[in-house]
Design an enzyme around this catalytic site. Structure first.
Site, short mmCIF file in Angstrom:
data_model
loop_
_atom_site.label_atom_id
_atom_site.label_comp_id
_atom_site.label_asym_id
_atom_site.label_seq_id
_atom_site.Cartn_x
_atom_site.Cartn_y
_atom_site.Cartn_z
N TRP A 1 -8.95 7.95 -8.44
CA TRP A 1 -10.18 8.24 -9.19
C TRP A 1 -10.05 7.72 -10.63
O TRP A 1 -10.96 7.13 -11.18
CB TRP A 1 -10.52 9.74 -9.17
N GLU B 1 0.85 -1.21 0.00
CA GLU B 1 0.00 0.00 0.00
C GLU B 1 0.87 1.25 0.00
O GLU B 1 0.60 2.22 -0.70
CB GLU B 1 -0.96 0.00 1.19
N ASN C 1 -10.86 2.83 2.67
CA ASN C 1 -10.45 2.62 1.27
C ASN C 1 -11.46 1.79 0.47
O ASN C 1 -11.79 2.13 -0.67
CB ASN C 1 -9.08 1.95 1.22
N TRP D 1 1.83 1.73 -3.36
CA TRP D 1 0.79 2.36 -4.20
C TRP D 1 0.91 3.89 -4.11
O TRP D 1 0.76 4.60 -5.09
CB TRP D 1 -0.62 1.92 -3.78
N TRP E 1 -20.46 11.64 -20.43
CA TRP E 1 -20.88 11.88 -19.04
C TRP E 1 -22.27 12.51 -19.00
O TRP E 1 -22.66 13.21 -19.94
CB TRP E 1 -19.89 12.82 -18.34
N TRP F 1 -15.53 11.64 -13.35
CA TRP F 1 -14.70 11.35 -12.17
C TRP F 1 -14.06 12.61 -11.59
O TRP F 1 -13.78 12.69 -10.40
CB TRP F 1 -13.62 10.31 -12.50
P1 FAD Z 1 -3.50 1.90 5.15
O1 FAD Z 1 -4.28 0.75 4.65
O2 FAD Z 1 -2.99 1.81 6.54
O3 FAD Z 1 -2.30 2.12 4.13
C1 FAD Z 1 -1.06 2.73 4.52
C2 FAD Z 1 -0.76 3.90 3.61
O4 FAD Z 1 -0.59 3.44 2.27
C3 FAD Z 1 -1.86 4.93 3.54
O5 FAD Z 1 -1.79 5.83 4.63
C4 FAD Z 1 -1.58 5.60 2.20
O6 FAD Z 1 -0.54 6.54 2.30
C5 FAD Z 1 -1.07 4.43 1.37
N1 FAD Z 1 -2.17 3.87 0.57
C6 FAD Z 1 -3.05 2.92 0.94
N2 FAD Z 1 -3.89 2.63 -0.09
C7 FAD Z 1 -3.52 3.44 -1.10
C8 FAD Z 1 -4.01 3.64 -2.42
N3 FAD Z 1 -5.03 2.93 -2.94
N4 FAD Z 1 -3.41 4.57 -3.19
C9 FAD Z 1 -2.37 5.30 -2.73
N5 FAD Z 1 -1.87 5.15 -1.49
C10 FAD Z 1 -2.44 4.24 -0.69
N6 FAD Z 1 -5.23 8.21 -0.24
C11 FAD Z 1 -4.66 9.36 0.17
O7 FAD Z 1 -3.69 9.32 0.96
N7 FAD Z 1 -5.14 10.56 -0.26
C12 FAD Z 1 -6.19 10.67 -1.12
O8 FAD Z 1 -6.57 11.79 -1.49
C13 FAD Z 1 -6.82 9.46 -1.55
N8 FAD Z 1 -7.90 9.50 -2.38
C14 FAD Z 1 -8.48 8.32 -2.78
C15 FAD Z 1 -9.57 8.37 -3.65
C16 FAD Z 1 -10.18 7.19 -4.08
C17 FAD Z 1 -11.34 7.25 -5.05
C18 FAD Z 1 -9.70 5.96 -3.62
C19 FAD Z 1 -10.35 4.68 -4.07
C20 FAD Z 1 -8.61 5.89 -2.76
C21 FAD Z 1 -7.99 7.06 -2.33
N9 FAD Z 1 -6.88 7.04 -1.46
C22 FAD Z 1 -6.29 8.22 -1.07
C23 FAD Z 1 -6.24 5.78 -1.09
C24 FAD Z 1 -6.69 5.12 0.21
O9 FAD Z 1 -8.09 5.06 0.28
C25 FAD Z 1 -6.15 5.80 1.47
O10 FAD Z 1 -4.76 6.02 1.35
C26 FAD Z 1 -6.38 4.93 2.70
O11 FAD Z 1 -7.75 4.68 2.87
C27 FAD Z 1 -5.83 5.63 3.91
O12 FAD Z 1 -6.10 4.92 5.08
P2 FAD Z 1 -4.93 4.29 5.94
O13 FAD Z 1 -3.87 5.30 6.18
O14 FAD Z 1 -5.56 3.67 7.14
O15 FAD Z 1 -4.38 3.20 4.93
#
Ligand code: FAD
Length: 485
Positions: free
Chosen positions: A390, A283, A349, A286, A314, A367
């Site tokens: 997105w 993650e 997420n 990612w 759209w 989007w």
């Molecule tokens: P954890 O599961 O603990 O993951 C650890 C870290 O990994 C996160 O803090 C984050 O930095 C990174 N991470 C995890 N999943 C993703 C992912 N899919 N993409 C990129 N990095 C990821 N994340 C953001 O930080 N900012 C946003 O603006 C953002 N917008 C999103 C919009 C959409 C439509 C979607 C589907 C996802 C988005 N995410 C975004 C990714 C993800 O949802 C969040 O990072 C995550 O929910 C944060 O929770 P956590 O810190 O507990 O994640």
């Protein structure tokens, strides 16, 4: 302000999206330079593109700056707050303080890169020692390259390259001493920036979930490492379980470094099943991959990565968009997600993917509308992660989910929130509904609804769109695009 002849001239330490002292290479360089250090944060004007912070993140910024101020106070230092164009403010400060050097950590969003480049050139031309450092990412976005020297367009090879490129640099501890100038320049008061909402105070419930600042970020990492990471690989998909790190808003404003997080997971080898550690690291990767995309495609938040989607038909519909934003779609998992976003400035997420799919595919709303709403309402709004995700859901992104993967909001709810705990928390009008109907109240018999105190259309909306019909419509829209292409 004057400095004595013998005292070295000061160095400016410019904070941006790195509001921490730990593992902060610019801070380290300033603290060990032998010069008095003047820490400064500049509130740059709202710009177009990826620069500006949304409302929810401004709330976070206020508290984060207050925490940084406190940490610097403890070192006998003072954070200087100024507003305006970065170069103009820095030139003013250099003139006022006699500083001859400046350090900062690099940003990788287009607006940040443009400002950094301009500042570095202008100041160096004037003979100022201007140096920048890495620290927002595990690796610089130019470091990982394919065999042919290109940037990666798909995640799996990117992850392999990241894994094989060796451990990211070890985090460095914060120096515990800082030389300060005899006099600090004038600073704005944090309150005068009015970053906090007042009437209405839509952030009233944020503190239920969040404590901004570096100390809280380190505590959260510790909690996660000690408890939640064991089970992360599976539990991370269930929004009602406390299974994820909740580090995203801390990362977004740089209160903790990704290297500090990455290396914390190294201690777990042998103690926690490896799949949990790898899943979590993936993650973080990612996040890196999103920045990799943004760096190589700066228009990520405004233009389709895959331009075949430029002609997508759209359906702009303000009323439907408003129902989505307010969590009034009639699909409980979607509504719970959108209300969680409003209440806490954050959404799980799995649910982000569901609500994004619903907006794009069930409502056929562009989007970019969803991306903008998230940017304004998420405390973790990130120019790379938000836009890339997105586009991932929309099918237009690099290595995107195929468009025909259309989430069924009922089945997603039943799979990932089987008891409806998440829905009951954020959609309280459904709290007493039988488990069997919690994700499909519109199918509940009258007596079941009555027992739960629900009248559809009055207490809770009927679905604003029929999912089966909407799915067909979305596939047809996509097919028309393919035919055109
Ligand atoms: P954890 O599961 O603990 O993951 C650890 C870290 O990994 C996160 O803090 C984050 O930095 C990174 N991470 C995890 N999943 C993703 C992912 N899919 N993409 C990129 N990095 C990821 N994340 C953001 O930080 N900012 C946003 O603006 C953002 N917008 C999103 C919009 C959409 C439509 C979607 C589907 C996802 C988005 N995410 C975004 C990714 C993800 O949802 C969040 O990072 C995550 O929910 C944060 O929770 P956590 O810190 O507990 O994640």
């Amino acid at each position: 302000m004057t400095t004595s002849r013998k005292e070295p001239t000061p160095i400016l330490l410019w904070f941006r999206k790195d509001l921490r002292l730990d593992d902060n290479h610019a801070f380290h360089a300033a603290a060990t330079s032998g010069r008095p250090v003047i820490p400064v944060y500049i509130r740059e004007p709202r710009a177009t593109g990826c620069g500006p912070l949304g409302g929810a993140q401004e709330w976070w910024l206020h508290h984060s700056l207050a925490a940084l101020q406190k940490a610097l106070d403890a070192l006998g230092s003072k954070l200087i707050l100024r507003q305006g164009d970065a170069l103009a403010v820095l030139e003013e400060l250099l003139a006022e303080t006699g500083a001859e050097a400046i350090v900062w950590n690099r940003r990788y969003d287009p607006a940040g890169i443009a400002v950094d480049t301009q500042v570095k050139k202008a100041l160096r031309d004037k003979g100022i020692e201007a140096n920048s450092f890495a620290g927002q990412l595990l690796h610089e976005p130019t470091r990982l390259r394919t065999g042919t020297g290109n940037h990666y367009k798909t995640y799996t090879p990117f992850w392999r390259a990241l894994e094989q490129s060796g451990e990211p640099p070890f985090p460095i501890d914060a120096p515990d001493q800082l030389l300060s100038p005899l006099h600090s320049p004038q600073s704005d008061s944090l309150g005068s920036w009015s970053l906090l909402p007042t009437k209405p105070n839509w952030a009233a419930a944020f503190p239920e979930m969040w404590t901004p600042g570096e100390a809280a970020a380190r505590e959260k990492l510790q909690d996660f490492i000690e408890t939640a990471i064991d089970g992360y690989a599976i539990d991370r998909d269930f929004p009602d379980r406390p299974a994820t790190s909740l580090l995203s808003p801390h990362l977004a404003l740089g209160e903790i470094s990704p290297a500090r997080i990455w290396h914390a997971t190294r201690r777990l080898t042998g103690k926690v099943p490896t799949d949990n550690i790898v899943r979590f690291r993936k993650e973080l990767a990612w996040r890196e991959f999103c920045y990799h995309q943004l760096f190589h495609f700066p228009k990520l938040s405004s233009a389709n990565w895959n331009d075949r989607y430029d002609d997508f038909p759209w359906h702009a519909d303000a009323k439907l968009f408003d129902s989505w934003r307010r969590g009034q779609t009639g699909y409980p998992i979607v509504d719970a997600g959108m209300r969680q976003l409003w209440r806490h400035g954050w959404m799980h997420n799995r649910v982000r993917m569901i609500v994004a799919s619903f907006l794009i595919k069930d409502l056929l709303i562009d989007w970019r509308e969803g991306e903008a709403w998230f940017r304004d309402t998420l405390v973790d709004a990130d120019p790379a992660a938000n836009a890339a995700n997105w586009q991932w859901v929309a099918g237009s992104g690099a290595d995107a989910s195929p468009f025909f993967r259309i989430f069924n909001p009922i089945l997603q709810g039943e799979k990932f929130d089987p008891d409806g705990g998440y829905v009951r928390t954020f959609v309280p009008e459904l709290a007493d509904l039988d488990r069997k109907y919690i994700h499909r109240p519109f199918e509940a018999p009258d007596d079941v609804l009555k027992r739960a105190g629900i009248e559809l259309g009055k207490h809770y909306p009927r679905p604003i769109v029929d999912h089966t019909m909407a799915r067909q419509r979305a596939l047809a829209a996509h097919a028309s695009l393919n035919n055109d292409g």
